[in-house]
Design a protein around this motif. Structure first.
Motif, PDB file in Angstrom:
ATOM      1  N   TRP A  57       0.869  -1.191   0.000  1.00 16.85           N
ATOM      2  CA  TRP A  57       0.000   0.000   0.000  1.00 16.85           C
ATOM      3  C   TRP A  57       0.895   1.228   0.000  1.00 16.85           C
ATOM      4  O   TRP A  57       1.344   1.697   1.046  1.00 16.85           O
ATOM      5  N   GLY A 122       1.738   4.888   7.257  1.00 12.98           N
ATOM      6  CA  GLY A 122       0.536   4.851   6.442  1.00 12.98           C
ATOM      7  C   GLY A 122      -0.161   3.523   6.510  1.00 12.98           C
ATOM      8  O   GLY A 122      -1.368   3.455   6.717  1.00 12.98           O
ATOM      9  N   CYS A 123       0.604   2.443   6.353  1.00 15.56           N
ATOM     10  CA  CYS A 123      -0.059   1.139   6.372  1.00 15.56           C
ATOM     11  C   CYS A 123       0.188   0.461   7.714  1.00 15.56           C
ATOM     12  O   CYS A 123       1.173   0.728   8.400  1.00 15.56           O
ATOM     13  N   ALA A 146      -3.535   4.071   8.929  1.00 19.37           N
ATOM     14  CA  ALA A 146      -3.485   2.674   9.386  1.00 19.37           C
ATOM     15  C   ALA A 146      -4.823   2.263   9.988  1.00 19.37           C
ATOM     16  O   ALA A 146      -5.358   2.949  10.843  1.00 19.37           O
ATOM     17  N   SER A 148      -5.579  -1.150  11.054  1.00 14.15           N
ATOM     18  CA  SER A 148      -5.602  -2.439  11.764  1.00 14.15           C
ATOM     19  C   SER A 148      -6.311  -2.299  13.104  1.00 14.15           C
ATOM     20  O   SER A 148      -5.997  -1.412  13.905  1.00 14.15           O
ATOM     21  N   TYR A 164      -7.698   7.738  10.898  1.00 13.75           N
ATOM     22  CA  TYR A 164      -8.448   6.760  10.103  1.00 13.75           C
ATOM     23  C   TYR A 164      -9.109   5.779  11.064  1.00 13.75           C
ATOM     24  O   TYR A 164      -8.630   5.555  12.168  1.00 13.75           O
ATOM     25  N   TYR A 244      -3.935  -6.901   0.804  1.00  6.20           N
ATOM     26  CA  TYR A 244      -3.234  -5.761   0.211  1.00  6.20           C
ATOM     27  C   TYR A 244      -3.141  -5.955  -1.293  1.00  6.20           C
ATOM     28  O   TYR A 244      -3.509  -7.015  -1.832  1.00  6.20           O
ATOM     29  N   GLU A 344      -7.409   8.950   1.490  1.00  3.94           N
ATOM     30  CA  GLU A 344      -6.741   9.310   2.743  1.00  3.94           C
ATOM     31  C   GLU A 344      -6.141  10.717   2.720  1.00  3.94           C
ATOM     32  O   GLU A 344      -5.575  11.169   3.716  1.00  3.94           O
TER      33      GLU A 344
HETATM   34  N1  LIG Z   1      -6.053   2.873   4.749  1.00  2.02           N
HETATM   35  C1  LIG Z   1      -5.233   2.070   3.929  1.00  2.02           C
HETATM   36  C2  LIG Z   1      -4.119   1.389   4.680  1.00  2.02           C
HETATM   37  C3  LIG Z   1      -4.525   0.116   5.222  1.00  2.02           C
HETATM   38  C4  LIG Z   1      -3.632  -0.323   6.325  1.00  2.02           C
HETATM   39  O1  LIG Z   1      -2.573  -0.873   6.069  1.00  2.02           O
HETATM   40  O2  LIG Z   1      -3.968  -0.129   7.472  1.00  2.02           O
END
Ligand SMILES: NCCCC(=O)O
Length: 705
Positions: A57, A122-123, A146, A148, A164, A244, A344
């Motif tokens: 990503w 970011g990820c 991120a 998760s 996010y 991903y 994003e």
């Molecule tokens: N919002 C995209 C990234 C997804 C992630 O790895 O958490």
């Protein structure tokens, strides 16, 4: 004399010129020196930025320019962090945990610059390991992307925040979507990473509660081929995926080889994946780009709605469209949606603002300490400053360009168009038709007892116009909608072309035109007029000398049977065509689109009421009984038609309401503080959610109607 005067004049001019030049040099020097003097008083606050420029990503291509725009705005704002300058130090994590950790350690051990905060990663792959370690340096870490669910663990990540929302918050939207299409069996396949495994653990649980059977659950590490074979064996048609971009290509390539594509297979994916930036050639798989696209053509993405309407007054003064315009200019694109992490962008911009506002407030609080401190004093041993920052961010609310979050269904490719086919505008036309029919009942009831003969005839003419036009509007609109559904579902090509609303309106307009032509010709050649009808005489019971002769004032034309017959033929053909379309589309299983069952009932109602009621009305001579019969027939046919079409839609809308409320409740848990915001905030979110629904409605996207 003359020569020396000229000489003096030339000398004077030269002096004036030199004077001007000196002045210019002085001004230039002042301009050049002034910022140096100012700069010398500015303390730099370094933010380490973790941005994935490559990997599964690679959201840096959008997140980094957006973050840099925020840095520029903050540094240019004299009210935020006066005396300080934010410096973002971006580093590429490659969306890789090991790489991100290595980068972070190198930067934090680099003693030439002390970092005050960490932005990113970011990820989740890069964020989880870094956020687990960064707090040991007394650093706050804020992620812009991120998702998760693991990152919500305050014990593991004690100084971590994100703008996010966790991926689990989209489960409800996915399940609502599945239920609205009446799908009862789904399968899941996801990468064995916390981002997906935690999300799907909850999804399976929620699906069971919602009465949706998960007929296969597959997880994979590197190669999803075997798992895709299992999905094929399970006979699934609806697949909820979590992976991903690199894994997405493998999954979709396996699906291609297993012939799991076409309209029979629907994918429900994370929205940030469904933007299809992952659809790029890949040497590690044996599928071409076109083959991947073939499989990816039938997918839903469920994402956070990050772009607020421009009406929102943000703290930075930046509206969504202004931000996007600046973003496009800064990266030199006019197609930002083709970039990884498009959704994003506002989160990234707002993350930097969150950091800056927190630092600004912390500076005020540090000054109050005894002895006073400043942000410039920060070191990695400073657990006072980090605690202040933590508390400030935990209690922070401000209006950013992203800040409120909504879940919405993003409908790429075919289905985005299909959902629009619920056609609210066409529904409105049906309602107008129904209203005309109702009004005609009122005009029908006017007679010479209550109005003059002229008024009576005028009302009668109005009624004669309103009824056929109302019928054409209501049934023309209803059948044109069904015709569109019929066109789509009988079109065998992969990319279904949508019949636009204007064509549907055109069909209705043609029907109205036919009605109008007949009515005008009727009006010209055989106008309706008041006619006295003499009924059978009746002798008074008590006095033989008194004879009653009933005179009925009728509104008729000589050949009205033919004119009415013409409408019967046209409208009868229309009903037969509608019944045919309803039959043809009876197997369409999308509740938003398929009205065929209801249309069948409507056609049946109207046929019965017209073909039984009309002859009876000809026979009935008594004025009141005649009016009662005709008015009841029109009222019944109209009401049944409107109820049959609209009541199921109202019911569907009401059913989704609790789901929306639940969604808002979940969204409140995404507040960066980790606590639920105040009730007003929830109310505001709810209002905004409804507002967004209104926007979707305006766009013609009626979900789930
Ligand atoms: N919002 C995209 C990234 C997804 C992630 O790895 O958490």
């Amino acid at each position: 004399m003359r020569g020396s005067r000229l000489h003096r004049l030339a000398l004077r001019l030269l002096l004036v010129k030199i004077e001007k030049m000196l002045l210019l040099v002085a001004v230039a020097l002042t301009v050049a020196v002034t910022p140096c003097l100012c700069q010398s008083n500015v303390t730099k606050l370094y933010l380490l930025g973790l941005f994935p420029e490559s990997g599964p990503w690679a959201g840096a291509e959008t997140a980094l320019p957006a973050a840099q725009l925020a840095v520029d705005d903050i540094n240019g704002n004299p009210d935020v962090l006066p005396g300080y300058e934010i410096v973002l130090i971006p580093r590429d994590t490659e969306c890789n945990g090991g790489k991100a950790t290595d980068i972070m350690y190198r930067e934090l051990y680099n003693t030439s610059t002390t970092k005050t905060m960490i932005i990113g990663g970011g990820c989740s792959l890069a964020t989880e390991p870094t956020a687990q370690a960064s707090h040991f340096w007394n650093l706050i870490q804020i992620s812009y992307a991120a998702s998760s669910p693991k990152l919500s663990d305050r014990l593991l990540y004690p100084r971590f925040f994100r703008l996010y929302q966790p991926e689990t918050t989209f489960n409800l939207a996915k399940l609502t979507l599945i239920k609205k299409f009446n799908w009862t069996k789904v399968a899941t396949i996801y990468e064995s990473l916390p981002l997906f495994s935690l999300t799907f653990a909850e999804f399976h649980h929620e699906a069971k509660k919602a009465g949706i059977e998960v007929i296969a659950q597959e997880t994979f590490g590197d190669d999803p081929t075997t798992q895709m074979e299992h999905l094929k064996e399970s006979g699934t048609r609806i697949i909820v995926g979590g992976f991903y971009s690199d894994a997405a290509r493998k999954v979709f390539c396996a699906a291609y080889h297993l012939k799991m594509f076409g309209a029979k297979y629907v994918w429900i994916l994370p929205g940030w994946l469904a933007l299809n930036t992952w659809l790029v050639p890949d040497d590690t798989i044996d599928c071409s780009l076109d083959q991947l696209k073939e499989v990816a053509g039938y997918q839903f993405g469920v994402n956070a709605l990050s772009l607020l309407p421009d009406t929102h007054q943000t703290l930075s003064g930046m509206t969504t469209s202004a931000l996007l315009a600046r973003f496009n200019a800064s990266v030199g694109t006019d197609d930002p949606e083709s970039l990884v992490g498009f959704a994003e962008i506002p989160f990234s911009y707002d993350t930097i603002w969150t950091a800056a506002l927190a630092l600004h407030e912390a500076e005020q609080q540090l000054e109050q300490l005894d002895p006073p401190k400043t942000l410039a004093d920060f070191t990695y041993d400073d657990n006072t400053t980090v605690q202040i920052l933590f508390d400030v961010i935990s209690n922070m609310t401000f209006q950013g360009v992203s800040w409120e979050r909504y879940s919405y269904v993003e409908l790429p490719f075919v289905y985005s168009s299909v959902i629009k086919m619920s056609s609210p505008n066409i529904n409105n036309v049906m309602l107008i038709g129904g209203m005309l029919a109702y009004v005609s009942i009122i005009f029908l009831g006017v007679d010479t007892n209550i109005a003059s003969t002229d008024t009576f005839v005028s009302m009668c003419r109005v009624k004669t116009w309103f009824l056929p036009i109302g019928f054409s509007l209501a049934f023309g609109a209803m059948f044109s909608k069904t015709w569109r559904v019929h066109k789509i579902f009988t079109n065998k090509t992969a990319m279904k072309r949508v019949v636009k609303d204007k064509w549907l309106f055109g069909c209705v307009a043609v029907l109205i035109l036919v009605d109008v032509v007949i009515l005008i010709v009727w009006e010209i050649f055989d106008p309706l007029e008041a006619v006295e009808r003499i009924g059978a005489t009746k002798i008074d019971d008590g006095n033989d000398d008194i004879v009653y002769t009933p005179i009925r004032m009728m509104c008729e034309s000589r050949n009205q049977t033919y004119w009415i017959g013409a409408f019967y033929v046209i409208d009868g053909l229309l009903l037969i065509f509608g019944a045919f379309l309803a039959w043809e589309t009876r197997k369409v299983s999308m509740p938003a689109l398929n009205d065929s069952k209801y249309i069948g009932v409507c056609v049946y109602n109207v046929l019965i009421l017209s073909f039984v009621g009309a002859p009876v009305s000809f026979i009935l001579e008594e004025r009141n009984a005649h009016y009662a019969l005709v008015a009841t027939l029109i009222w019944l046919a109209t009401t049944l038609t409107l109820c049959v079409v609209f009541v199921p839609k109202i019911r569907m809308r009401n059913e989704v309401q609790p789901a929306q409320s639940a969604l808002v409740t979940q969204l409140t848990q995404c507040h960066p503080s980790g606590h639920s915001p105040a009730t007003e905030e929830v109310q505001r979110l709810r209002q905004e959610l409804n507002k967004m629904k209104g926007h979707l409605d305006n766009l013609g996207i009626k979900y789930p109607m």
